[in-house]
Design a protein around this motif. Structure first.
Motif, PDB file in Angstrom:
ATOM      1  N   GLU A 203       0.944  -0.865   0.226  1.00 24.45           N
ATOM      2  CA  GLU A 203       0.255   0.565  -0.375  1.00 24.45           C
ATOM      3  C   GLU A 203       0.760   0.923  -0.047  1.00 24.45           C
ATOM      4  O   GLU A 203       0.776   2.059  -0.873  1.00 24.45           O
ATOM      5  CB  GLU A 203      -0.949  -0.284   1.550  1.00 24.45           C
ATOM      6  CG  GLU A 203      -1.925   1.320   0.576  1.00 24.45           C
ATOM      7  CD  GLU A 203      -3.444   0.937   2.364  1.00 24.45           C
ATOM      8  OE1 GLU A 203      -2.974   0.052   3.550  1.00 24.45           O
ATOM      9  OE2 GLU A 203      -4.093   1.545   1.643  1.00 24.45           O
ATOM     10  N   ARG A 204       2.272   1.155   0.413  1.00 21.08           N
ATOM     11  CA  ARG A 204       2.878   2.156   0.225  1.00 21.08           C
ATOM     12  C   ARG A 204       3.593   2.768  -0.966  1.00 21.08           C
ATOM     13  O   ARG A 204       3.552   3.656  -1.734  1.00 21.08           O
ATOM     14  CB  ARG A 204       4.052   1.513   1.471  1.00 21.08           C
ATOM     15  CG  ARG A 204       5.572   2.974   1.028  1.00 21.08           C
ATOM     16  CD  ARG A 204       4.809   4.599   1.875  1.00 21.08           C
ATOM     17  NE  ARG A 204       4.859   4.520   3.073  1.00 21.08           N
ATOM     18  CZ  ARG A 204       4.204   5.623   5.015  1.00 21.08           C
ATOM     19  NH1 ARG A 204       3.330   6.334   3.203  1.00 21.08           N
ATOM     20  NH2 ARG A 204       4.311   5.436   5.787  1.00 21.08           N
TER      21      ARG A 204
ATOM     22  N   ASN B  92      -0.616   7.809  -3.760  1.00 19.66           N
ATOM     23  CA  ASN B  92      -1.505   8.299  -2.844  1.00 19.66           C
ATOM     24  C   ASN B  92      -3.280   8.560  -3.610  1.00 19.66           C
ATOM     25  O   ASN B  92      -4.298   9.009  -3.171  1.00 19.66           O
ATOM     26  CB  ASN B  92      -1.491   9.792  -2.186  1.00 19.66           C
ATOM     27  CG  ASN B  92      -0.099   9.856  -1.067  1.00 19.66           C
ATOM     28  OD1 ASN B  92      -0.570   9.298  -0.810  1.00 19.66           O
ATOM     29  ND2 ASN B  92       1.096  10.346  -1.083  1.00 19.66           N
TER      30      ASN B  92
ATOM     31  N   THR C 198      -5.162   5.001  -3.705  1.00 21.90           N
ATOM     32  CA  THR C 198      -5.426   4.471  -2.785  1.00 21.90           C
ATOM     33  C   THR C 198      -6.657   3.967  -2.863  1.00 21.90           C
ATOM     34  O   THR C 198      -7.565   4.303  -3.256  1.00 21.90           O
ATOM     35  CB  THR C 198      -5.132   4.480  -1.528  1.00 21.90           C
ATOM     36  OG1 THR C 198      -5.449   5.754  -1.336  1.00 21.90           O
ATOM     37  CG2 THR C 198      -3.424   4.261  -1.626  1.00 21.90           C
TER      38      THR C 198
ATOM     39  N   ARG D 290      -4.245   5.984   3.453  1.00 26.44           N
ATOM     40  CA  ARG D 290      -3.963   4.286   3.690  1.00 26.44           C
ATOM     41  C   ARG D 290      -4.061   3.516   5.207  1.00 26.44           C
ATOM     42  O   ARG D 290      -4.264   4.980   6.163  1.00 26.44           O
ATOM     43  CB  ARG D 290      -1.784   5.144   3.856  1.00 26.44           C
ATOM     44  CG  ARG D 290      -1.988   4.845   2.289  1.00 26.44           C
ATOM     45  CD  ARG D 290      -0.256   5.099   1.653  1.00 26.44           C
ATOM     46  NE  ARG D 290      -0.026   4.766   0.498  1.00 26.44           N
ATOM     47  CZ  ARG D 290       1.083   5.965   0.711  1.00 26.44           C
ATOM     48  NH1 ARG D 290       1.040   7.076   1.212  1.00 26.44           N
ATOM     49  NH2 ARG D 290       1.297   6.599  -1.383  1.00 26.44           N
TER      50      ARG D 290
ATOM     51  N   GLU E 174       1.675   3.707   8.136  1.00 28.24           N
ATOM     52  CA  GLU E 174       1.550   5.411   7.854  1.00 28.24           C
ATOM     53  C   GLU E 174       2.427   4.967   9.230  1.00 28.24           C
ATOM     54  O   GLU E 174       3.237   5.393   9.468  1.00 28.24           O
ATOM     55  CB  GLU E 174       0.664   6.323   8.386  1.00 28.24           C
ATOM     56  CG  GLU E 174      -0.229   6.187   7.321  1.00 28.24           C
ATOM     57  CD  GLU E 174       0.275   7.314   5.828  1.00 28.24           C
ATOM     58  OE1 GLU E 174       1.508   7.448   6.504  1.00 28.24           O
ATOM     59  OE2 GLU E 174      -0.194   7.710   5.387  1.00 28.24           O
TER      60      GLU E 174
ATOM     61  N   GLU F 285      -7.264   6.084  11.583  1.00 26.25           N
ATOM     62  CA  GLU F 285      -6.937   6.830  10.212  1.00 26.25           C
ATOM     63  C   GLU F 285      -7.200   8.368   9.576  1.00 26.25           C
ATOM     64  O   GLU F 285      -7.159   8.664   8.849  1.00 26.25           O
ATOM     65  CB  GLU F 285      -7.940   5.771   9.679  1.00 26.25           C
ATOM     66  CG  GLU F 285      -8.082   6.108   8.031  1.00 26.25           C
ATOM     67  CD  GLU F 285      -8.975   4.609   7.718  1.00 26.25           C
ATOM     68  OE1 GLU F 285      -8.763   3.790   8.123  1.00 26.25           O
ATOM     69  OE2 GLU F 285      -9.031   5.069   6.671  1.00 26.25           O
TER      70      GLU F 285
END
Lengths: 427, 403
Positions: free
Chosen positions: A146-147, A151, A154, A159, A164, A250
């Protein structure tokens, strides 16, 4: 980044330009009369005969957040009051010429705390073979899938918290990568640190990632990174800043503050992804460990700090498009509904040390770290009316294990947040 | 276990695959004349019980590195009310001490938003510069009685990890709850005067950095870019306003009579380390009312009071520009002298203050005697209390003799 007219102008410009360009591309091509072999497209120029391509890329994100369940402390600058924010303005170019590839992009205005400042990617790549490619420059360390996802692409506005907190960001380095057959993909590199713009940056860090594809619909991944963190010296003019992991929910609430660390920082992760046409299910687990040599109140060694977390996501493009990283609607707004995706995610993240003896402390030199955990359910809806516009809405339901360090101290319950985004990007 | 569950989940996934006081008016900010009832921890009628639980090595480190401002997490209990995971650090200037550290408690250091009775912090004073351990408490009583809003304080027995660590004072922080309760509003800029060099309020130039963050350290509105504007303008007015119009000009910036009363109380208390102290101005907060460009001084750290029974009536009034120019006006000089007289005639005398002293003394005596970390012997403690009685006895006569 708070409201800024340059961002607004850029957003409008991108939207108008992108819309206009879709219709006017052919007219412009004629007007520009490129030399034979050259193709001028709305946001790129290519010459397939000489294997050259140069493309402009970028996007603008405007976010809205509402926290109906959260206490709003006006004296604290309106913490968790409803807010609008120009979240990101990303602009850059990428290109290819024969075996060379490159990418440069900047984010002139991003939220500093979690994303660092301006420079994003700045790398040059050399393709020796499909199985052996070299990349050098400023880029993401290969740890979390996911990193490694942009951006802008996603599944949710944010994320997963574990990513994070525990996945490294970008740094300067050299990396080998490639695909071996159709079944194996690898990335392995050495970097100057694990986040060039992060205040808790480690020193030289090695990172690697391996993805197995036993079937076309299945990815199995594993990642590993290791570096050395050096604590700032005690006794200078300014008090040193802890460099340990930090836990943000989040919705942006910090439920776990970093502790002083010194020594090895290790991260590893495992992930799996299943994809079938418009649907995908994927999950990711990450663990980070940090040594705390001589970081006790009396300079004694402290037990290792550990952060763990995982997330599980399911997405479905209800309009039937195939789930890929870049979603292009089969029928854009004026000819159909665009593309619509629903997504759900469950995640957990927690921090503790590896012993449980003595006073449990939330302090930065705690011999026995007071555990802190977070879990959340996220529901999301994305709509791509066209290939350059994405509208997103997320509902977060968060819960904090340590009620004392919840947004409302002592409230042991759930906190609901509503997030919305308008994103305009170059198609 | 959770990690195993997470991995198992991933494996399965793969396998399955697929309260509001009135704000001050334009005409005159009006402090509340006496301390309102409030947080019970500042109730001086009670000898409070405070305890700290924290990692033993953290407490050792706090004492070993008592000059550092490093915070440590602790659970604080005051009279049975537990506040968990507060941040504590060593505090003080001259009172910093390894054996008996003074403590700054921040309730929201590790727990965002945590408060105790509306306060985000608390001062736990180690009473190290006053062998009687009573001076600040009595001095604040006199300020209050004379209409000067002063922090409340109360004595407490402090235990740390179960061990009695001595007699301390719980001091109300001068912060937004204080401002709101005592000055009627809290939107303005509060400065903590941090002594760094002998300063007399003279003009240091127009650069805000000459004043902020040192010696005037912002405590509210810290991020306001123009926080020093009003302060610089105030200092400039103090220095550049001609003597003839000085009092009226200052009347637009401060309540002149109340300020002179403040200074009068200092000299009535025979204080050597205040606004008219021996080392330049010291030991006060300066508050600029929100959007009013008006200031008020709030007393702080009054353990250097009751120095002697005989104390010059006009002592040190010429050691800073503000008091020197104000008392150059005969009417204001008279007002100042009257305020000193009123202080000793009404409050700082055996009739009013000595009973307060005796109540406090009886309240703390056994705790003070049992305090093995105080840097005084028990005989010195008793002698200092006796000396305090003597000063109170003498002040009224001394002032009267000078008028």
């Amino acid at each position: 980044m708070r409201a800024g007219s340059p961002a607004l102008v850029l957003l409008i410009l991108l939207a108008v330009t992108a819309a206009g360009q879709e219709k006017k591309a052919s007219v412009q091509q004629k007007r520009n009369e490129p030399p034979p072999g050259w193709q001028v497209k709305p946001f790129s120029i290519e010459n397939p005969s000489s294997d050259f391509r140069l493309a402009l890329q970028g996007y603008v994100q405007a976010d809205f957040r509402s926290f109906p369940d959260w206490p709003s402390d006006e004296e604290d600058g309106g913490r968790h009051a409803d807010e609008f924010e120009w979240r990101r303005i990303r602009i850059g170019i990428d290109g290819r010429w024969k075996r060379l590839t490159f990418q440069v992009d900047v984010n002139p205005a991003s939220r500093e705390i979690r994303e660092g400042k301006e420079l994003r990617d700045a790398w040059l790549g050399l393709r020796l073979a499909k199985a052996l490619q070299v990349r050098g420059g400023h880029m993401k360390l290969p740890v979390s899938p996911e990193r490694l996802t942009s951006n802008a692409k996603t599944d949710f506005l944010e994320r997963a918290a574990v990513v994070e907190a525990l996945a490294p960001t970008r740094d300067w380095g050299v990396m080998l990568h490639g695909e071996i057959g159709r079944f194996l993909e690898y990335q392995a590199g050495v970097f100057e640190g694990d986040g060039s713009q992060s205040p808790d940056r480690a020193g030289t860090t090695a990172a690697a990632r391996l993805v197995l594809r036993p079937a076309r619909w299945l990815d199995l991944g594993g990642s590993y990174a290791q570096g050395e963190v050096r604590a700032e010296p005690v006794g200078g003019e300014l008090d040193p800043t802890p460099k340990g992991f930090s836990g943000w929910s989040e919705s942006g609430f910090r439920f776990y503050q970093p502790v002083f660390v010194d020594g090895r920082r290790l991260r590893w992760g495992a992930d799996a992804r299943i994809q079938a046409g418009p649907a995908a299910v994927w999950g990711e687990f990450l663990e980070g460990r940090e040594q705390r040599r001589s970081q006790g109140p009396t300079l004694e060694d402290l037990p290792e700090l550990r952060g763990d977390g995982w997330s599980l996501t399911a997405t479905w493009l209800v309009t039937g498009e195939k789930k890929t990283r870049t979603i292009r609607p089969d029928r854009s707004l004026f000819g159909g509904p665009g593309a619509v995706e629903v997504a759900v995610r469950y995640q957990e993240l927690w921090f503790d040390d590896v012993v449980d003896d003595g006073f449990e402390s939330a302090g930065s030199r705690a011999a026995n770290v007071r555990p802190a955990g977070f879990r959340a359910f996220t529901g999301g809806l994305s709509w791509w009316p066209s290939s350059f516009l994405r509208l997103m809405g997320n509902v977060l339901v968060e819960r904090f294990d340590d009620a004392l360090r919840a947004p409302e101290p002592g409230k042991d319950g759930t906190y609901v947040s509503l997030l919305g985004r308008v994103q305009v990007h170059l198609p | 276990m959770r990690r195993l569950a997470a991995l198992a989940g991933l494996a399965l996934l793969t396998a399955c695959a697929r309260g509001t006081p009135t704000a001050p008016t334009e005409a005159e900010p009006t402090p509340v004349p006496s301390a309102p009832p409030g947080a019970p921890i500042f109730d001086a009628l009670v000898l409070h019980e405070a305890s700290l639980e924290l990692d033993r090595s953290a407490w050792k480190a706090l004492r070993d590195h008592y000059l550092s401002n490093q915070y440590y997490a602790a659970d604080l209990t005051v009279d049975g009310v537990v506040v968990r995971q507060v941040g504590i650090r060593s505090r003080g200037e001259g009172s910093r001490n390894e054996e008996k550290p003074g403590l700054k408690v921040e309730f929201d250091k590790y727990v965002p938003g945590q408060e105790l009775y509306g306060y985000k912090s608390l001062v736990v004073d180690n009473l190290l510069q006053d062998a009687s351990m009573l001076r600040e408490r009595l001095a604040f009583l006199v300020f209050e009685a004379m209409g000067i809003a002063a922090p409340r304080n109360a004595h407490a027995r402090l235990t740390v990890n179960g061990e009695y660590w001595g007699l301390y004072a719980l001091v109300e922080p001068v912060s937004k709850p204080f401002l709101e309760a005592r000055l009627g509003e809290k939107s303005g800029s509060l400065f903590d005067y941090e002594w760094r060099f002998p300063y007399d309020l003279s003009w240091l130039g127009p650069e805000p950095s000459a004043y902020v963050p040192l010696p005037f350290q912002p405590e509210t509105n810290e991020s306001k870019p123009d926080i020093a504007t009003g302060l610089v303008s105030f200092v400039q007015a103090i220095n550049e306003t001609p003597d003839a119009s000085f009092v009226s000009a200052m009347g637009e910036r401060i309540d002149v009579d109340r300020f002179l009363t403040y200074v009068a109380v200092e000299n009535a208390l025979a204080e050597a380390d205040g606004i008219v102290g021996d080392f330049g101005i010291n030991n006060f907060y300066l508050y600029e009312y929100g959007a009013k460009n008006r200031f008020v001084f709030v007393p702080w750290d009054k353990d250097n009071t009751f120095r002697a029974g005989a104390w010059p009536l006009y002592r040190n009034l010429d050691t800073n520009v503000l008091t020197r120019k104000l008392v150059a006006d005969p009417a204001k000089r008279q007002l100042y002298a009257d305020a000193v007289s009123r202080t000793v005639d009404s409050f700082l005398n055996p009739r009013w203050l000595t009973p307060q002293l005796e109540i406090a003394y009886q309240q703390i005596r056994s705790a003070a005697l049992a305090d093995v970390y105080k840097p005084w012997t028990n005989d010195q403690f008793e002698a200092s209390v006796g000396g305090l009685r003597g000063v109170i006895d003498a002040r009224e006569h001394d002032v009267g003799a000078q008028r």
